[in-house]
Structures are given as structure tokens and as C-alpha cells.
Design a protein around this motif. Structure first.
Motif, PDB file in Angstrom:
ATOM      1  N   UNK A 158       0.832  -1.200   0.000  1.00 52.09           N
ATOM      2  CA  UNK A 158       0.000   0.000   0.000  1.00 52.09           C
ATOM      3  C   UNK A 158       0.862   1.244   0.000  1.00 52.09           C
ATOM      4  N   UNK A 159       0.365   2.269  -0.646  1.00 53.07           N
ATOM      5  CA  UNK A 159       1.052   3.545  -0.638  1.00 53.07           C
ATOM      6  C   UNK A 159       0.896   4.230   0.696  1.00 53.07           C
ATOM      7  N   UNK A 160       1.947   4.862   1.156  1.00 55.26           N
ATOM      8  CA  UNK A 160       1.949   5.534   2.452  1.00 55.26           C
ATOM      9  C   UNK A 160       2.024   7.047   2.283  1.00 55.26           C
ATOM     10  N   UNK A 161       2.974   7.485   1.469  1.00 55.66           N
ATOM     11  CA  UNK A 161       3.191   8.912   1.310  1.00 55.66           C
ATOM     12  C   UNK A 161       3.963   9.153   0.021  1.00 55.66           C
ATOM     13  N   UNK A 162       3.892  10.397  -0.459  1.00 53.59           N
ATOM     14  CA  UNK A 162       4.602  10.738  -1.686  1.00 53.59           C
ATOM     15  C   UNK A 162       4.934  12.221  -1.681  1.00 53.59           C
ATOM     16  N   UNK A 163       6.032  12.572  -2.347  1.00 52.93           N
ATOM     17  CA  UNK A 163       6.396  13.974  -2.499  1.00 52.93           C
ATOM     18  C   UNK A 163       6.763  14.220  -3.949  1.00 52.93           C
ATOM     19  N   UNK A 218      20.203  18.644  -1.151  1.00 54.51           N
ATOM     20  CA  UNK A 218      21.659  18.640  -1.040  1.00 54.51           C
ATOM     21  C   UNK A 218      22.196  17.230  -0.810  1.00 54.51           C
ATOM     22  N   UNK A 219      21.413  16.418  -0.102  1.00 55.92           N
ATOM     23  CA  UNK A 219      21.829  15.040   0.187  1.00 55.92           C
ATOM     24  C   UNK A 219      21.180  14.035  -0.761  1.00 55.92           C
ATOM     25  N   UNK A 220      20.316  14.546  -1.656  1.00 55.57           N
ATOM     26  CA  UNK A 220      19.610  13.663  -2.591  1.00 55.57           C
ATOM     27  C   UNK A 220      18.913  12.524  -1.835  1.00 55.57           C
ATOM     28  N   UNK A 221      18.230  12.915  -0.772  1.00 54.87           N
ATOM     29  CA  UNK A 221      17.614  11.945   0.141  1.00 54.87           C
ATOM     30  C   UNK A 221      16.207  12.405   0.507  1.00 54.87           C
ATOM     31  N   UNK A 222      15.293  11.450   0.556  1.00 51.88           N
ATOM     32  CA  UNK A 222      13.934  11.692   1.037  1.00 51.88           C
ATOM     33  C   UNK A 222      13.783  11.005   2.385  1.00 51.88           C
ATOM     34  N   UNK A 223      13.102  11.663   3.292  1.00 53.58           N
ATOM     35  CA  UNK A 223      12.893  11.130   4.637  1.00 53.58           C
ATOM     36  C   UNK A 223      11.404  10.895   4.883  1.00 53.58           C
ATOM     37  N   UNK A 224      11.126   9.920   5.718  1.00 53.97           N
ATOM     38  CA  UNK A 224       9.771   9.704   6.210  1.00 53.97           C
ATOM     39  C   UNK A 224       9.839   9.679   7.730  1.00 53.97           C
ATOM     40  N   UNK A 225       9.392  10.765   8.331  1.00 49.70           N
ATOM     41  CA  UNK A 225       9.324  10.837   9.788  1.00 49.70           C
ATOM     42  C   UNK A 225       8.035  10.195  10.229  1.00 49.70           C
ATOM     43  N   UNK A 226       8.132   9.187  11.067  1.00 54.83           N
ATOM     44  CA  UNK A 226       6.963   8.426  11.509  1.00 54.83           C
ATOM     45  C   UNK A 226       6.811   8.601  13.018  1.00 54.83           C
ATOM     46  N   UNK A 227       5.741   9.230  13.420  1.00 51.38           N
ATOM     47  CA  UNK A 227       5.464   9.489  14.826  1.00 51.38           C
ATOM     48  C   UNK A 227       4.227   8.719  15.277  1.00 51.38           C
ATOM     49  N   UNK A 263      -4.629   7.910   4.285  1.00 52.67           N
ATOM     50  CA  UNK A 263      -5.440   8.248   5.452  1.00 52.67           C
ATOM     51  C   UNK A 263      -4.941   7.627   6.756  1.00 52.67           C
ATOM     52  N   UNK A 264      -4.484   6.375   6.751  1.00 52.62           N
ATOM     53  CA  UNK A 264      -4.054   5.775   8.032  1.00 52.62           C
ATOM     54  C   UNK A 264      -2.846   6.460   8.684  1.00 52.62           C
ATOM     55  N   UNK A 265      -2.092   7.224   7.912  1.00 55.22           N
ATOM     56  CA  UNK A 265      -0.877   7.841   8.465  1.00 55.22           C
ATOM     57  C   UNK A 265      -0.970   9.365   8.518  1.00 55.22           C
ATOM     58  N   UNK A 266      -2.052   9.919   8.007  1.00 57.73           N
ATOM     59  CA  UNK A 266      -2.223  11.370   7.980  1.00 57.73           C
ATOM     60  C   UNK A 266      -2.087  11.958   9.384  1.00 57.73           C
ATOM     61  N   UNK A 267      -1.262  12.970   9.493  1.00 59.10           N
ATOM     62  CA  UNK A 267      -1.057  13.625  10.779  1.00 59.10           C
ATOM     63  C   UNK A 267      -0.016  12.964  11.661  1.00 59.10           C
ATOM     64  N   UNK A 268       0.440  11.774  11.281  1.00 58.85           N
ATOM     65  CA  UNK A 268       1.475  11.072  12.071  1.00 58.85           C
ATOM     66  C   UNK A 268       2.783  10.946  11.302  1.00 58.85           C
ATOM     67  N   UNK A 269       2.705  10.809   9.992  1.00 62.01           N
ATOM     68  CA  UNK A 269       3.890  10.640   9.146  1.00 62.01           C
ATOM     69  C   UNK A 269       4.111  11.926   8.349  1.00 62.01           C
ATOM     70  N   UNK A 270       5.397  12.225   8.121  1.00 60.71           N
ATOM     71  CA  UNK A 270       5.723  13.443   7.379  1.00 60.71           C
ATOM     72  C   UNK A 270       6.874  13.149   6.435  1.00 60.71           C
ATOM     73  N   UNK A 271       6.703  13.514   5.167  1.00 63.74           N
ATOM     74  CA  UNK A 271       7.715  13.246   4.150  1.00 63.74           C
ATOM     75  C   UNK A 271       8.416  14.550   3.792  1.00 63.74           C
ATOM     76  N   UNK A 272       9.722  14.480   3.711  1.00 62.17           N
ATOM     77  CA  UNK A 272      10.513  15.649   3.343  1.00 62.17           C
ATOM     78  C   UNK A 272      11.636  15.236   2.397  1.00 62.17           C
ATOM     79  N   UNK A 273      12.217  16.221   1.737  1.00 62.09           N
ATOM     80  CA  UNK A 273      13.323  15.959   0.819  1.00 62.09           C
ATOM     81  C   UNK A 273      14.471  16.902   1.144  1.00 62.09           C
ATOM     82  N   UNK A 274      15.674  16.360   1.131  1.00 62.02           N
ATOM     83  CA  UNK A 274      16.893  17.152   1.284  1.00 62.02           C
ATOM     84  C   UNK A 274      17.632  17.068  -0.043  1.00 62.02           C
TER      85      UNK A 274
END
Length: 122
Positions: free
Chosen positions: A46-51, A73-82, A60-71
Motif C-alpha cells: 500500500x502507498x503511504x506517502x509521496x512527495x 543537497x543530500x539527494x535523500x527523502x525522509x519519512x518521519x513516523x510518529x 489516510x491511516x498515516x495522515x497527521x502522524x507521518x511526514x515526508x521531506x526531501x533534502x
């Protein structure tokens, strides 16, 4: 050589946090839609997040708890899961879509990482 490498998975108690990383080589992440998917045992992927172009999308199951960001300079995408829950337990994969559309369908993504295990204990 195009490559995506995930890291940051592990074992965490319910309510805890993890940050997953998706490091790219061989191409520039910012030109692609980067999605996070997960697959739990016995369940479909299942899809979780996308940028894409700075726009973020969440299932919907992760809305408000997970956050996706991109750096870029580091050519890296992060998924912060709270506020992790046992039902978040799965292998998490990042994937790149050159069409830059953030489709929820994994078949639209050309490049995939090897996955990282996330286990949330109750």
C-alpha cells in the motif's frame, strides 16, 4: 547506476518514532515523484506517502502522524513516523516515478529500494 537505498527501520514501542531515509544515486530525486510504500505479511503493498515538486500526499491511516521531506543537497527523502502503532509494522520501500505524478499505484514507479523493516510492538 540508478539506486535507492532505504535505512532507518527497526523495532520501536507503540507511540514511538522512527525516521526512514531513502538515499538516491545515479539520478536526482527532485526531478521525480518519490513515494513510500509498505507491505505487511499477508497483505498487499500500500502507498503511504509521496512527495512531488514540493507537494506532499499521505494515505489516510498515516495522515497527521507521518511526514515526508526531501533534502536536495543530500539527494535523500525522509519519512518521519510518529505515534507509531502496531498496525504500522511492515517492510517499507521507497520508489521513484519519473512521470512525477505521485500515483498511489506502485506499478507507476520505475525504481525501487530494497526495503527496510519497521516493527512496532504493543
Amino acid at each position: 547506476q540508478v539506486q535507492l537505498v532505504e535505512s532507518g527501520g527497526g523495532l520501536v514501542q507503540a507511540g514511538g518514532s522512527l525516521r526512514l531515509s531513502c538515499a538516491a544515486s545515479g539520478f536526482t530525486l527532485d526531478y521525480y515523484a518519490i513515494g513510500w510504500f509498505r507491505q505487511a505479511p499477508g497483505k498487499e503493498r500500500e502507498g503511504v506517502s509521496c512527495i512531488s515538486d514540493g507537494s506532499t500526499h499521505y494515505a489516510e491511516p498515516v495522515e497527521g502522524r507521518f511526514f515526508i521531506t526531501i533534502d536536495n543537497a543530500k539527494n535523500t527523502v525522509y519519512l518521519q513516523m510518529n505515534s507509531l502503532k502496531p498496525e504500522d509494522t511492515a517492510v517499507y520501500y521507497c520508489a521513484a516515478d519519473p512521470a512525477n505524478l505521485c500515483s498511489p499505484r506502485g506499478s507507476e514507479y520505475d525504481f525501487w529500494g530494497q526495503g527496510t523493516q519497521v516493527t512496532v510492538s504493543s
